[in-house]
Design a protein around this motif. Structure first.
Motif, PDB file in Angstrom:
ATOM      1  N   UNK A  13     -16.383  -8.172   0.428  1.00  0.00           N
ATOM      2  CA  UNK A  13     -17.111  -8.343  -0.826  1.00  0.00           C
ATOM      3  C   UNK A  13     -16.227  -7.898  -1.989  1.00  0.00           C
ATOM      4  N   UNK A  14     -16.755  -8.022  -3.189  1.00  0.00           N
ATOM      5  CA  UNK A  14     -16.035  -7.553  -4.375  1.00  0.00           C
ATOM      6  C   UNK A  14     -15.803  -6.042  -4.287  1.00  0.00           C
ATOM      7  N   UNK A  15     -16.752  -5.314  -3.748  1.00  0.00           N
ATOM      8  CA  UNK A  15     -16.600  -3.870  -3.566  1.00  0.00           C
ATOM      9  C   UNK A  15     -15.426  -3.532  -2.660  1.00  0.00           C
ATOM     10  N   UNK A  16     -15.213  -4.372  -1.648  1.00  0.00           N
ATOM     11  CA  UNK A  16     -14.079  -4.160  -0.751  1.00  0.00           C
ATOM     12  C   UNK A  16     -12.762  -4.374  -1.490  1.00  0.00           C
ATOM     13  N   UNK A  17     -12.736  -5.355  -2.383  1.00  0.00           N
ATOM     14  CA  UNK A  17     -11.536  -5.606  -3.182  1.00  0.00           C
ATOM     15  C   UNK A  17     -11.247  -4.426  -4.107  1.00  0.00           C
ATOM     16  N   UNK A  18     -12.301  -3.909  -4.736  1.00  0.00           N
ATOM     17  CA  UNK A  18     -12.141  -2.737  -5.610  1.00  0.00           C
ATOM     18  C   UNK A  18     -11.602  -1.560  -4.801  1.00  0.00           C
ATOM     19  N   UNK A  19     -12.111  -1.377  -3.613  1.00  0.00           N
ATOM     20  CA  UNK A  19     -11.649  -0.305  -2.738  1.00  0.00           C
ATOM     21  C   UNK A  19     -10.163  -0.458  -2.435  1.00  0.00           C
ATOM     22  N   UNK A  20      -9.739  -1.657  -2.095  1.00  0.00           N
ATOM     23  CA  UNK A  20      -8.339  -1.913  -1.763  1.00  0.00           C
ATOM     24  C   UNK A  20      -7.424  -1.674  -2.962  1.00  0.00           C
ATOM     25  N   UNK A  21      -7.836  -2.151  -4.141  1.00  0.00           N
ATOM     26  CA  UNK A  21      -7.032  -1.962  -5.350  1.00  0.00           C
ATOM     27  C   UNK A  21      -6.932  -0.472  -5.692  1.00  0.00           C
ATOM     28  N   UNK A  22      -8.035   0.250  -5.565  1.00  0.00           N
ATOM     29  CA  UNK A  22      -8.023   1.688  -5.848  1.00  0.00           C
ATOM     30  C   UNK A  22      -7.106   2.423  -4.882  1.00  0.00           C
ATOM     31  N   UNK A  23      -7.200   2.066  -3.615  1.00  0.00           N
ATOM     32  CA  UNK A  23      -6.341   2.702  -2.612  1.00  0.00           C
ATOM     33  C   UNK A  23      -4.865   2.424  -2.907  1.00  0.00           C
ATOM     34  N   UNK A  24      -4.553   1.181  -3.299  1.00  0.00           N
ATOM     35  CA  UNK A  24      -3.164   0.836  -3.640  1.00  0.00           C
ATOM     36  C   UNK A  24      -2.701   1.624  -4.864  1.00  0.00           C
ATOM     37  N   UNK A  25      -3.585   1.786  -5.847  1.00  0.00           N
ATOM     38  CA  UNK A  25      -3.237   2.575  -7.030  1.00  0.00           C
ATOM     39  C   UNK A  25      -2.963   4.023  -6.687  1.00  0.00           C
ATOM     40  N   UNK A  26      -3.775   4.578  -5.803  1.00  0.00           N
ATOM     41  CA  UNK A  26      -3.552   5.968  -5.382  1.00  0.00           C
ATOM     42  C   UNK A  26      -2.230   6.112  -4.642  1.00  0.00           C
ATOM     43  N   UNK A  27      -1.902   5.136  -3.811  1.00  0.00           N
ATOM     44  CA  UNK A  27      -0.647   5.197  -3.054  1.00  0.00           C
ATOM     45  C   UNK A  27       0.572   5.175  -3.971  1.00  0.00           C
ATOM     46  N   UNK A  28       0.421   4.583  -5.151  1.00  0.00           N
ATOM     47  CA  UNK A  28       1.572   4.485  -6.050  1.00  0.00           C
ATOM     48  C   UNK A  28       1.881   5.808  -6.768  1.00  0.00           C
ATOM     49  N   UNK A  29       0.989   6.785  -6.665  1.00  0.00           N
ATOM     50  CA  UNK A  29       1.251   8.084  -7.296  1.00  0.00           C
ATOM     51  C   UNK A  29       2.364   8.807  -6.551  1.00  0.00           C
ATOM     52  N   UNK A  30       3.328   9.332  -7.293  1.00  0.00           N
ATOM     53  CA  UNK A  30       4.420  10.053  -6.622  1.00  0.00           C
ATOM     54  C   UNK A  30       3.914  11.309  -5.910  1.00  0.00           C
ATOM     55  N   UNK A  31       4.508  11.640  -4.820  1.00  0.00           N
ATOM     56  CA  UNK A  31       4.307  12.836  -4.003  1.00  0.00           C
ATOM     57  C   UNK A  31       2.928  12.875  -3.336  1.00  0.00           C
ATOM     58  N   UNK A  32       1.841  12.858  -4.074  1.00  0.00           N
ATOM     59  CA  UNK A  32       0.506  13.039  -3.499  1.00  0.00           C
ATOM     60  C   UNK A  32      -0.217  11.727  -3.232  1.00  0.00           C
ATOM     61  N   UNK A  33       0.397  10.602  -3.582  1.00  0.00           N
ATOM     62  CA  UNK A  33      -0.278   9.305  -3.488  1.00  0.00           C
ATOM     63  C   UNK A  33      -0.742   8.947  -2.100  1.00  0.00           C
ATOM     64  N   UNK A  34       0.137   9.134  -1.114  1.00  0.00           N
ATOM     65  CA  UNK A  34      -0.229   8.778   0.260  1.00  0.00           C
ATOM     66  C   UNK A  34      -1.400   9.594   0.771  1.00  0.00           C
ATOM     67  N   UNK A  35      -1.355  10.890   0.530  1.00  0.00           N
ATOM     68  CA  UNK A  35      -2.445  11.762   0.976  1.00  0.00           C
ATOM     69  C   UNK A  35      -3.737  11.440   0.233  1.00  0.00           C
ATOM     70  N   UNK A  36      -3.639  11.193  -1.063  1.00  0.00           N
ATOM     71  CA  UNK A  36      -4.837  10.869  -1.858  1.00  0.00           C
ATOM     72  C   UNK A  36      -5.464   9.565  -1.372  1.00  0.00           C
ATOM     73  N   UNK A  37      -4.634   8.581  -1.074  1.00  0.00           N
ATOM     74  CA  UNK A  37      -5.148   7.297  -0.585  1.00  0.00           C
ATOM     75  C   UNK A  37      -5.837   7.462   0.764  1.00  0.00           C
ATOM     76  N   UNK A  38      -5.263   8.270   1.643  1.00  0.00           N
ATOM     77  CA  UNK A  38      -5.875   8.488   2.957  1.00  0.00           C
ATOM     78  C   UNK A  38      -7.216   9.208   2.832  1.00  0.00           C
ATOM     79  N   UNK A  39      -7.283  10.203   1.969  1.00  0.00           N
ATOM     80  CA  UNK A  39      -8.551  10.897   1.740  1.00  0.00           C
ATOM     81  C   UNK A  39      -9.594   9.947   1.172  1.00  0.00           C
ATOM     82  N   UNK A  40      -9.187   9.135   0.207  1.00  0.00           N
ATOM     83  CA  UNK A  40     -10.100   8.150  -0.388  1.00  0.00           C
ATOM     84  C   UNK A  40     -10.595   7.187   0.680  1.00  0.00           C
ATOM     85  N   UNK A  41      -9.692   6.736   1.518  1.00  0.00           N
ATOM     86  CA  UNK A  41     -10.057   5.787   2.563  1.00  0.00           C
ATOM     87  C   UNK A  41     -10.988   6.418   3.596  1.00  0.00           C
ATOM     88  N   UNK A  42     -10.791   7.696   3.886  1.00  0.00           N
ATOM     89  CA  UNK A  42     -11.648   8.382   4.856  1.00  0.00           C
ATOM     90  C   UNK A  42     -13.066   8.555   4.332  1.00  0.00           C
TER      91      UNK A  42
END
Length: 85
Positions: A13-42
């Motif tokens: 759904x559109x909500x799933x797309x928003x989730x994916x874009x948000x997760x990708x944005x979090x991953x782009x943050x230096x140093x903490x991005x990967x961890x932040x994206x994983x927490x968001x995804x969990x």
């Protein structure tokens, strides 16, 4: 989570797309991005939650059919054996 009654798997759904874009944005943050994206995804993964509910529903329906078939076989087996010459 409400269980699905459809035999079709859930669609994105559109909500799933928003989730994916948000997760990708979090991953782009230096140093903490990967961890932040994983927490968001969990915490928030809407398609996966719907898919899990769908899988559980399908599994329960298959189990119910299995019980019905086993019950019918236990009733029909003695009749078939006793009616043979």
């Amino acid at each position: 989570m409400a269980k699905s009654t459809s035999s079709e798997p859930p669609k994105s759904t559109a909500g799933d797309l928003v989730h994916t874009v948000t997760r990708a944005g979090l991953r782009s943050l230096p140093v903490v991005g990967g961890a932040a994206a994983e927490l968001f995804n969990a915490v928030v993964c809407p398609l996966e939650k719907r898919f899990d509910g769908w899988q559980e529903s399908v599994g329960e329906r298959l189990n119910n059919w299995n019980l019905i078939i086993e019950y019918q076989l236990t009733i029909l087996s003695p009749m078939t054996i006793s009616s043979t010459p």
